[in-house]
Design a protein around this motif. Structure first.
Motif, PDB file in Angstrom:
ATOM      1  N   VAL A 142       0.848  -1.195   0.000  1.00  0.00           N
ATOM      2  CA  VAL A 142       0.000   0.000   0.000  1.00  0.00           C
ATOM      3  C   VAL A 142       0.882   1.242   0.000  1.00  0.00           C
ATOM      4  N   GLY A 143       0.262   2.385  -0.393  1.00  0.00           N
ATOM      5  CA  GLY A 143       1.010   3.632  -0.427  1.00  0.00           C
ATOM      6  C   GLY A 143       0.093   4.824  -0.244  1.00  0.00           C
ATOM      7  N   ARG A 144       0.505   5.957  -0.768  1.00  0.00           N
ATOM      8  CA  ARG A 144      -0.283   7.186  -0.626  1.00  0.00           C
ATOM      9  C   ARG A 144      -1.705   6.966  -1.137  1.00  0.00           C
ATOM     10  N   GLY A 145      -2.681   7.449  -0.357  1.00  0.00           N
ATOM     11  CA  GLY A 145      -4.073   7.314  -0.728  1.00  0.00           C
ATOM     12  C   GLY A 145      -4.722   6.038  -0.236  1.00  0.00           C
ATOM     13  N   ASP A 146      -3.907   5.066   0.192  1.00  0.00           N
ATOM     14  CA  ASP A 146      -4.430   3.814   0.735  1.00  0.00           C
ATOM     15  C   ASP A 146      -4.577   3.937   2.251  1.00  0.00           C
ATOM     16  N   ALA A 147      -5.050   2.882   2.898  1.00  0.00           N
ATOM     17  CA  ALA A 147      -5.271   2.944   4.343  1.00  0.00           C
ATOM     18  C   ALA A 147      -4.810   1.664   5.017  1.00  0.00           C
ATOM     19  N   ILE A 148      -4.144   1.831   6.164  1.00  0.00           N
ATOM     20  CA  ILE A 148      -3.739   0.718   7.027  1.00  0.00           C
ATOM     21  C   ILE A 148      -4.517   0.821   8.322  1.00  0.00           C
ATOM     22  N   PHE A 149      -5.117  -0.278   8.726  1.00  0.00           N
ATOM     23  CA  PHE A 149      -5.913  -0.346   9.949  1.00  0.00           C
ATOM     24  C   PHE A 149      -5.142  -1.218  10.943  1.00  0.00           C
ATOM     25  N   ALA A 150      -4.719  -0.603  12.047  1.00  0.00           N
ATOM     26  CA  ALA A 150      -3.777  -1.258  12.952  1.00  0.00           C
ATOM     27  C   ALA A 150      -4.286  -1.266  14.377  1.00  0.00           C
ATOM     28  N   ASP A 151      -4.153  -2.417  15.043  1.00  0.00           N
ATOM     29  CA  ASP A 151      -4.440  -2.495  16.472  1.00  0.00           C
ATOM     30  C   ASP A 151      -3.533  -1.517  17.215  1.00  0.00           C
ATOM     31  N   ARG A 152      -4.096  -0.821  18.187  1.00  0.00           N
ATOM     32  CA  ARG A 152      -3.369   0.246  18.854  1.00  0.00           C
ATOM     33  C   ARG A 152      -2.137  -0.249  19.605  1.00  0.00           C
ATOM     34  N   VAL A 153      -2.070  -1.507  19.989  1.00  0.00           N
ATOM     35  CA  VAL A 153      -0.899  -1.981  20.727  1.00  0.00           C
ATOM     36  C   VAL A 153      -0.009  -2.883  19.878  1.00  0.00           C
ATOM     37  N   ASN A 154      -0.107  -2.766  18.571  1.00  0.00           N
ATOM     38  CA  ASN A 154       0.785  -3.514  17.689  1.00  0.00           C
ATOM     39  C   ASN A 154       2.256  -3.212  17.992  1.00  0.00           C
ATOM     40  N   HIS A 155       3.110  -4.156  17.622  1.00  0.00           N
ATOM     41  CA  HIS A 155       4.549  -3.989  17.800  1.00  0.00           C
ATOM     42  C   HIS A 155       5.063  -2.782  17.024  1.00  0.00           C
ATOM     43  N   ALA A 156       6.144  -2.194  17.518  1.00  0.00           N
ATOM     44  CA  ALA A 156       6.716  -0.994  16.908  1.00  0.00           C
ATOM     45  C   ALA A 156       7.081  -1.204  15.445  1.00  0.00           C
ATOM     46  N   SER A 157       7.496  -2.404  15.070  1.00  0.00           N
ATOM     47  CA  SER A 157       7.874  -2.645  13.675  1.00  0.00           C
ATOM     48  C   SER A 157       6.672  -2.526  12.748  1.00  0.00           C
ATOM     49  N   LEU A 158       5.489  -2.896  13.232  1.00  0.00           N
ATOM     50  CA  LEU A 158       4.275  -2.731  12.432  1.00  0.00           C
ATOM     51  C   LEU A 158       3.917  -1.255  12.298  1.00  0.00           C
TER      52      LEU A 158
ATOM     53  N   ALA B 264     -16.104   3.283   6.870  1.00  0.00           N
ATOM     54  CA  ALA B 264     -16.037   4.728   6.611  1.00  0.00           C
ATOM     55  C   ALA B 264     -14.935   5.094   5.626  1.00  0.00           C
ATOM     56  N   SER B 265     -14.034   4.166   5.343  1.00  0.00           N
ATOM     57  CA  SER B 265     -12.890   4.472   4.488  1.00  0.00           C
ATOM     58  C   SER B 265     -13.229   4.253   3.019  1.00  0.00           C
ATOM     59  N   ASP B 266     -12.805   5.195   2.179  1.00  0.00           N
ATOM     60  CA  ASP B 266     -12.957   5.032   0.738  1.00  0.00           C
ATOM     61  C   ASP B 266     -11.608   4.798   0.056  1.00  0.00           C
ATOM     62  N   ALA B 267     -10.630   4.367   0.849  1.00  0.00           N
ATOM     63  CA  ALA B 267      -9.304   4.081   0.297  1.00  0.00           C
ATOM     64  C   ALA B 267      -9.394   2.943  -0.715  1.00  0.00           C
ATOM     65  N   PRO B 268      -8.692   3.036  -1.840  1.00  0.00           N
ATOM     66  CA  PRO B 268      -8.768   1.969  -2.842  1.00  0.00           C
ATOM     67  C   PRO B 268      -8.126   0.659  -2.382  1.00  0.00           C
ATOM     68  N   ARG B 269      -7.111   0.756  -1.533  1.00  0.00           N
ATOM     69  CA  ARG B 269      -6.468  -0.440  -0.995  1.00  0.00           C
ATOM     70  C   ARG B 269      -6.484  -0.365   0.523  1.00  0.00           C
ATOM     71  N   LYS B 270      -6.853  -1.459   1.134  1.00  0.00           N
ATOM     72  CA  LYS B 270      -6.941  -1.505   2.594  1.00  0.00           C
ATOM     73  C   LYS B 270      -6.106  -2.670   3.108  1.00  0.00           C
ATOM     74  N   LEU B 271      -5.413  -2.421   4.212  1.00  0.00           N
ATOM     75  CA  LEU B 271      -4.574  -3.431   4.846  1.00  0.00           C
ATOM     76  C   LEU B 271      -4.823  -3.405   6.344  1.00  0.00           C
ATOM     77  N   ILE B 272      -5.246  -4.544   6.903  1.00  0.00           N
ATOM     78  CA  ILE B 272      -5.396  -4.691   8.347  1.00  0.00           C
ATOM     79  C   ILE B 272      -4.132  -5.377   8.860  1.00  0.00           C
ATOM     80  N   VAL B 273      -3.527  -4.817   9.908  1.00  0.00           N
ATOM     81  CA  VAL B 273      -2.309  -5.414  10.462  1.00  0.00           C
ATOM     82  C   VAL B 273      -2.490  -5.650  11.959  1.00  0.00           C
ATOM     83  N   THR B 274      -2.030  -6.796  12.412  1.00  0.00           N
ATOM     84  CA  THR B 274      -2.157  -7.131  13.831  1.00  0.00           C
ATOM     85  C   THR B 274      -1.084  -8.118  14.255  1.00  0.00           C
ATOM     86  N   ASP B 275      -0.668  -8.014  15.501  1.00  0.00           N
ATOM     87  CA  ASP B 275       0.070  -9.112  16.112  1.00  0.00           C
ATOM     88  C   ASP B 275      -0.887 -10.278  16.315  1.00  0.00           C
ATOM     89  N   SER B 276      -0.354 -11.493  16.320  1.00  0.00           N
ATOM     90  CA  SER B 276      -1.182 -12.639  16.703  1.00  0.00           C
ATOM     91  C   SER B 276      -1.226 -12.733  18.218  1.00  0.00           C
TER      92      SER B 276
END
Length: 394
Positions: free
Chosen positions: A126-142, A170-182
């Motif tokens: 993903v890049g500019r204009g896209d959206a990443i959805f991240a758990d608030r306590v994800n690891h710093a590398s994420l 609510a997001s109209d981003a063309p590409r979406k990425l959800i990231v989480t620690d397991s």
């Protein structure tokens, strides 16, 4: 015009502020191989360590040392170049195939570290204009990988599926990425991966799962968090580290074949770095075999976790709910947490104090990590000491 600041004076003042807040980090020098029975350069007597991520006790496993020796004899020490020049060896290729098969994925890519994997994958997807959805306590590398991508970073409260669903809708981003620690590294709880995958599929999003603290421990034969929940999907991308439960070094990303092919051409932290020594890839092949055959280790680890949880009788401090080897005891105040860690150290028990910004302000804690190499007697001694210290520190 602003007055110039002497950068060295600023550093000196900043260090003093860290000391006053109980937030300065200091390293300890270990003089023995990774093991619960540890010797440190700053004390004469050995300590029992409850702080490594060597969950299966493989870091000093003789079979792995022998594999490294064989790998050194065959490959020498260095790789000589990046993977895309001349630094990709048969050992790397065999390891990637083994990891893909072990995790049930089509293909895998071997990185030098988990940090490099995470900061390489997200900007490639993903890049500019896209959206990443991240758990608030994800690891710093994420977090850093998300920032490097230049996509919009949208955080949701820890494991709050309703909040994530609302933000996705609510997001109209063309590409979406959800990231989480397991498994969350400072809390020890497990992400609701099945529900996260359902949201990813509903919103045509990727789901990147950082399985650093699950791979080798969770799932049948230690195949990881996705296997633990029985999850498969073309939208899944798995990152696993190889220096924690696996006991060696490095990381991998696994997913669909075309996704891995894309990362080979687009992941900057893979392209622009010297390849990991092939001797380590050889050792990692042995390590994956040991993990696959490690049910007895995992059973002992589970028994240790239950023994600690059942034995602690805390009134003021809080043992967070976790069924993983990460067993955090939240104390709250930075200075009290440091004092308790020092008191444990004085009794030969090494349990680190974790403070902000690694954890939220007011949530300083002892991060207890258990290993299959621990004995019941060692865990019992930790439990007795913690129970006593809480009573006497009140």
């Amino acid at each position: 015009m602003a007055e110039a600041i002497d950068p060295l004076d600023e550093i000196h003042a900043g260090l003093a502020e860290l000391d006053a807040a109980g937030l300065r980090r200091r390293r300890r020098v270990v003089t023995t191989p990774c093991s619960p029975d540890t010797r440190l350069a700053d004390r004469e007597q050995p300590v029992t360590a409850f702080c490594s991520n060597d969950y299966l006790g493989l870091a000093a496993e003789p079979a792995l040392a022998e594999a490294v020796h064989r790998g050194t004899e065959r490959w020498g020490v260095g790789s000589g170049a990046s993977h895309l020049v001349s630094g990709h060896y048969a050992a790397h290729e065999a390891l990637e195939a083994r990891l893909a098969a072990f995790t049930g994925m089509e293909d895998a890519l071997y990185f030098c570290t988990g940090y490099m994997a995470n900061i390489g994958v997200m900007p490639a997807l993903v890049g500019r204009g896209d959206a990443i959805f991240a758990d608030r306590v994800n690891h710093a590398s994420l977090v850093d990988g998300a920032l490097l991508s230049r996509a919009e970073l949208i955080r949701y409260p820890h494991c709050d599926l309703a909040a994530l669903a609302a933000r996705l809708a609510a997001s109209d981003a063309p590409r979406k990425l959800i990231v989480t620690d397991s498994v969350f590294s400072m809390d020890g709880d497990i992400a609701p991966l099945a529900e996260l995958l359902a949201l990813a599929e509903a919103h045509q999003a990727w789901l990147l799962v950082d399985d650093a603290h699950g791979f080798g421990v969770l799932g049948p034969q230690g195949r990881g968090a996705l296997a633990h929940f029985g999850l498969t999907s073309p939208r899944l991308i798995l990152m696993g580290t190889l220096g924690k439960a696996v006991g060696v070094s490095g990381a991998f990303v696994a997913g669909q074949h075309d996704v891995i092919e894309w990362l080979i051409s687009k992941s900057r932290s893979y392209i622009f770095t010297t390849g990991s020594p092939p001797l380590l890839a050889d050792a990692l092949l042995t390590a994956v075999d040991l993990i696959e055959q490690g049910d007895a280790r995992r059973a002992h680890l589970a028994a240790l976790i239950a023994r600690l949880k059942n034995g602690l009788r805390l009134a003021r401090w809080q043992l967070l709910p976790s069924d993983t080897p990460i067993q955090p005891v939240v104390i709250g105040d930075n200075h009290e947490t440091l004092a308790v860690s020092r008191a444990l150290d004085a009794e030969g028990l090494w349990v680190p104090a974790i403070r902000p910004p690694t954890v939220p302000k007011g949530a300083a804690r002892l991060r207890i990590t258990l290993s299959a190499a621990h004995s019941f007697e060692q865990v019992d001694r930790l439990v007795e000491t913690l129970n006593r210290l809480e009573a006497t520190q009140a």
